[in-house]
Design a protein around this motif. Structure first.
Motif, short mmCIF file in Angstrom:
data_model
loop_
_atom_site.label_atom_id
_atom_site.label_comp_id
_atom_site.label_asym_id
_atom_site.label_seq_id
_atom_site.Cartn_x
_atom_site.Cartn_y
_atom_site.Cartn_z
N ALA A 196 -38.03 -0.47 72.53
CA ALA A 196 -37.57 0.90 73.32
C ALA A 196 -38.52 1.90 72.98
CB ALA A 196 -36.18 1.13 72.68
N TYR A 197 -39.09 1.98 71.83
CA TYR A 197 -39.90 3.31 71.26
C TYR A 197 -41.29 2.91 72.05
CZ TYR A 197 -42.73 6.42 68.59
OH TYR A 197 -43.47 7.41 68.21
N ASP A 241 -41.53 1.15 75.06
CA ASP A 241 -41.41 1.08 76.49
C ASP A 241 -41.93 -0.52 76.80
OD1 ASP A 241 -40.27 3.54 77.06
OD2 ASP A 241 -42.30 4.34 77.06
N ASN A 259 -41.60 -4.24 77.88
CA ASN A 259 -41.00 -4.55 78.86
C ASN A 259 -40.03 -5.88 78.67
OD1 ASN A 259 -40.29 -4.45 81.54
ND2 ASN A 259 -41.87 -5.79 82.49
N PRO A 291 -32.56 5.55 73.34
CA PRO A 291 -33.56 6.23 74.40
C PRO A 291 -34.30 5.30 75.19
CG PRO A 291 -33.47 7.61 72.44
CD PRO A 291 -32.94 6.17 71.93
N GLY A 292 -34.25 5.24 76.65
CA GLY A 292 -35.17 4.39 77.35
C GLY A 292 -34.50 3.19 77.83
N THR A 324 -31.99 0.57 79.53
CA THR A 324 -31.04 0.30 80.77
C THR A 324 -30.01 -0.74 80.45
OG1 THR A 324 -33.03 1.14 81.95
CG2 THR A 324 -30.91 -0.01 83.19
N GLY A 335 -39.74 -1.05 81.10
CA GLY A 335 -39.01 -0.82 79.88
C GLY A 335 -38.09 -1.91 79.34
N CYS A 346 -34.42 -3.33 78.58
CA CYS A 346 -33.10 -3.64 79.07
C CYS A 346 -32.10 -4.41 78.44
CB CYS A 346 -33.35 -4.21 80.42
SG CYS A 346 -34.33 -3.01 81.76
#
Length: 307
Positions: free
Chosen positions: A88-89, A91, A93, A125-126, A128, A150, A152
């Motif tokens: 997550a930090y 981003d 995939n 954060p970030g 989905t 990012g 998910c």
């Protein structure tokens, strides 16, 4: 749901050789067609979910879209630090796939009861968060998730879940909620495989003269705020249903959306109270025990409407 997931993934892998699936040493019955067809796009990381997640982040940094796959809490809570710090930090995939959300593995005890995962992943954060309600929603959601930049999280059931949509969910866009049944008296909202119970509860309510609208939210972060507000404008009571703790999960996301907008609609949350599940049994047995099966949803909704 997991069979629908594999079908979609194989179609997407044929289009994109950078798509890579990593399993934590399980799922072989359902994943076999994938690794036999795309051996260069498959890795078995072993029972080492933290290493699996770090590996996925590294591969994603090379331009791949990487999915990690395991059951219940293993791809989420067991490796939360790696999801937070590595994926997550940065981003990255990476798409974390949980098979067995809620009480799917109910007979194996609380270590296998995934009842905090949506809240925990939603807080990062970030990230989905997707929670499709039936195989048709899985077919619609997975391609969108793979194109979403990012990290998910995809929360699935197990296998054998009924098809609840009468026709394929076509042209789904993030984060659109899906109406399965229109109503006039109360709105029943759910996320994930518990959708079977909200549909059943709506039928029971109809027998008692109550018209319930049933809406599934395949994505809870971001949540379809427009749909939440539209429902709040039409109904005095909204009931949220989730096979998950009521703390921080789907119901909380709905409440946050309404609080931000200053709505006066009454929201009632059905799910696990702020407790651990201390009994074992089938998924349906646990739904009944914790009063989130269709009969309990019907009874609780009627009681709230009479207040």
């Amino acid at each position: 749901m997991r069979d629908a997931f594999t079908r979609v993934l194989m179609r997407e892998a044929a289009k994109d050789p950078r798509l890579t699936l990593i399993t934590g040493d399980l799922g072989f019955g359902v994943l076999r067609p994938f690794w036999e067809t795309y051996p260069d796009q498959f890795v078995n990381a072993g029972i080492a979910e933290q290493s699996m997640t770090g590996l996925a982040a590294g591969l994603a940094m090379t331009g791949r879209t990487v999915l990690t796959y395991s059951i219940g809490n293993f791809p989420t809570l067991r490796c939360l630090e790696q999801i937070r710090n590595d994926c997550a930090y940065h981003d990255a995939n990476v798409k974390v796939v949980c098979v067995g959300g809620g009480f799917v593995y109910g007979s194996l005890g609380m270590s296998h009861h995934a009842t905090e995962d949506m809240a925990v992943l939603r807080a990062l954060p970030g990230v989905t968060v997707f929670a499709p309600g039936d195989p048709a929603e899985v077919e619609a959601v997975v391609p969108v998730m793979l194109r979403t930049p990012g990290a998910c999280y995809l929360r699935l059931g197990r296998g054998g879940e009924p098809l609840l949509h009468e026709k394929p969910v076509e042209g789904w866009t993030l984060p659109r909620a899906l109406t399965l049944r229109e109503g006039a008296d109360v709105a029943l909202l759910s996320a994930g495989g518990i959708l079977t119970q909200t549909v059943g509860a709506a039928k029971q309510l109809a027998e008692k003269g109550v018209s319930a609208e049933v809406v599934s939210f395949p994505c809870i972060k971001p949540i379809d705020r427009d749909k939440v507000m539209e429902l709040a404008s039409r109904f005095r009571h909204i009931v949220t249903v989730e096979e998950h703790s009521v703390v921080g999960g789907f119901g909380s996301a709905v409440c946050e959306a309404l609080a931000d907008a200053g709505s006066g609609c009454r929201v009632h949350r059905i799910g696990m109270d702020d407790v651990y599940s201390t009994i074992v049994g089938t998924q349906q047995y646990l739904r009944e025990a914790y009063r989130m099966d269709e009969k309990a949803i019907c009874e609780r909704t009627l009681a709230w409407m009479e207040e």
